[in-house]
Design an enzyme around this catalytic site. Sequence first.
Site, PDB file in Angstrom:
ATOM      1  N   ASP A 195       1.028  -1.466  -0.342  1.00 43.94           N
ATOM      2  CA  ASP A 195       0.219  -0.091   0.049  1.00 43.94           C
ATOM      3  C   ASP A 195       0.927   1.575   0.011  1.00 43.94           C
ATOM      4  O   ASP A 195       1.404   1.648   0.998  1.00 43.94           O
ATOM      5  CB  ASP A 195      -1.056  -0.133   1.568  1.00 43.94           C
ATOM      6  CG  ASP A 195      -2.345  -0.837   1.366  1.00 43.94           C
ATOM      7  OD1 ASP A 195      -1.477  -2.166   0.849  1.00 43.94           O
ATOM      8  OD2 ASP A 195      -3.214  -0.508   1.782  1.00 43.94           O
ATOM      9  N   LYS A 258      -6.832   3.663  -3.211  1.00 45.23           N
ATOM     10  CA  LYS A 258      -7.276   3.290  -1.805  1.00 45.23           C
ATOM     11  C   LYS A 258      -7.708   5.317  -1.134  1.00 45.23           C
ATOM     12  O   LYS A 258      -7.377   5.609  -2.326  1.00 45.23           O
ATOM     13  CB  LYS A 258      -6.556   2.469  -1.160  1.00 45.23           C
ATOM     14  CG  LYS A 258      -6.175   2.779   1.022  1.00 45.23           C
ATOM     15  CD  LYS A 258      -5.493   1.835   0.477  1.00 45.23           C
ATOM     16  CE  LYS A 258      -5.354   2.051   2.349  1.00 45.23           C
ATOM     17  NZ  LYS A 258      -4.271   1.403   2.780  1.00 45.23           N
ATOM     18  N   LYS A 294     -10.552   0.563  -2.584  1.00 39.63           N
ATOM     19  CA  LYS A 294     -10.625  -0.141  -1.008  1.00 39.63           C
ATOM     20  C   LYS A 294     -10.595   1.136  -0.250  1.00 39.63           C
ATOM     21  O   LYS A 294      -9.572   2.184  -0.074  1.00 39.63           O
ATOM     22  CB  LYS A 294      -8.636  -0.484  -0.833  1.00 39.63           C
ATOM     23  CG  LYS A 294      -9.068  -0.662   1.249  1.00 39.63           C
ATOM     24  CD  LYS A 294      -7.329  -1.283   0.778  1.00 39.63           C
ATOM     25  CE  LYS A 294      -6.941  -1.339   2.746  1.00 39.63           C
ATOM     26  NZ  LYS A 294      -5.252  -1.965   2.578  1.00 39.63           N
TER      27      LYS A 294
END
Length: 359
Positions: A195, A258, A294
């Site tokens: 991430d 995300k 996400k």
Amino acid sequence: MASDITPRSTGSNPSSIAPSTGHSSSAQLSPDSRAIAVLAGRPLHINRGTSLNLEWVESVRVNTSAVERRAATLVTRRTVKKDWQLAWLLRAITCMDLTTLSGDDTDQRVRRLCAKARQPLQDELIERLGIGELKIRVAAVCVYHLFVETAVRALEGSGVPVAAVSTGFPAGLSPLPERIAEIHRSVTAGAQEIDVVITRAHVFGGEWQKLYDEILAFKDACGPAHLKVILGTGDLLTLRNVAKASMVAMMAGADFIKTSTGKETVNATLPVGLVMTRAIREYADETGMAVGFKPAGGIRTAKQSLEWLALMKEELGDAWLSPHLFRLGASSGMLADIERQLEFHVTGRYSAEHRHPMA
């Protein structure tokens, strides 16, 4: 980005959801030659990225008031009850990136979190629900780089991948070579998902080539690992910035986009989620490639997990209700609340908090 924010029907029963037992890692994704999703009858493939299309990025428009009205209907138009709610909550668990990103994290805390990831529900509850054969587990465990090796050892043999936050998380302001080196170290330590945090200043300055090149460098550094690009939407000021950054990240090859690090003042919100999922849909329409989504930060309750699942089903359809294309970034607090809701389903009573201890 289309300004038409009218509800989109996916042509399926809004309650037709069943728990998924699949667990995503980069090694488990379908090869490029196989479809990983279907949208509006069209098969979609893994995102390989495209060249940067500045004309497309600059043409993005977002009708903020329409987005906010549409997002508000998600919590009023779609509800699930009884057995359907049970299935949705089990699905939420299988799409969860169980996360600990606190300054006081320890190896022992990470090991406890991993134990919860391997078996998120108590044996008694599993037996009473009759779901033992589903082997419910979370989608991934997300930790700082320092704890990647600890998590990998604790999850060995479970099929649950480890995700590492990287690139100077949460600010993303360390020098680019250091951020790239951090990705390499996490992958070497065993992280299967990374991430990364973008440089928000590139968005503020409209420096889309710099943003594209940065994410492309992160993608190359990930090698076989799955790349999730954190936009830090709470810092981006406008929904138009969110939409543009989403497009650039997907063009650069992001496997997921995300919302947040969880450290911003404002984290995942449904209007932001609507803009990002619409960007995913537009990108899929144009390129034939699927990108995951996400939301993360501030997602603490079972009810919120249902709202995000409803958003995915309404905007992108059933293919985005599985962990290879949807993740919920959340701590063990949300998982504990889901357990309490499931126990209420079988007993008719809400349990005391001590029955569902935090990981």
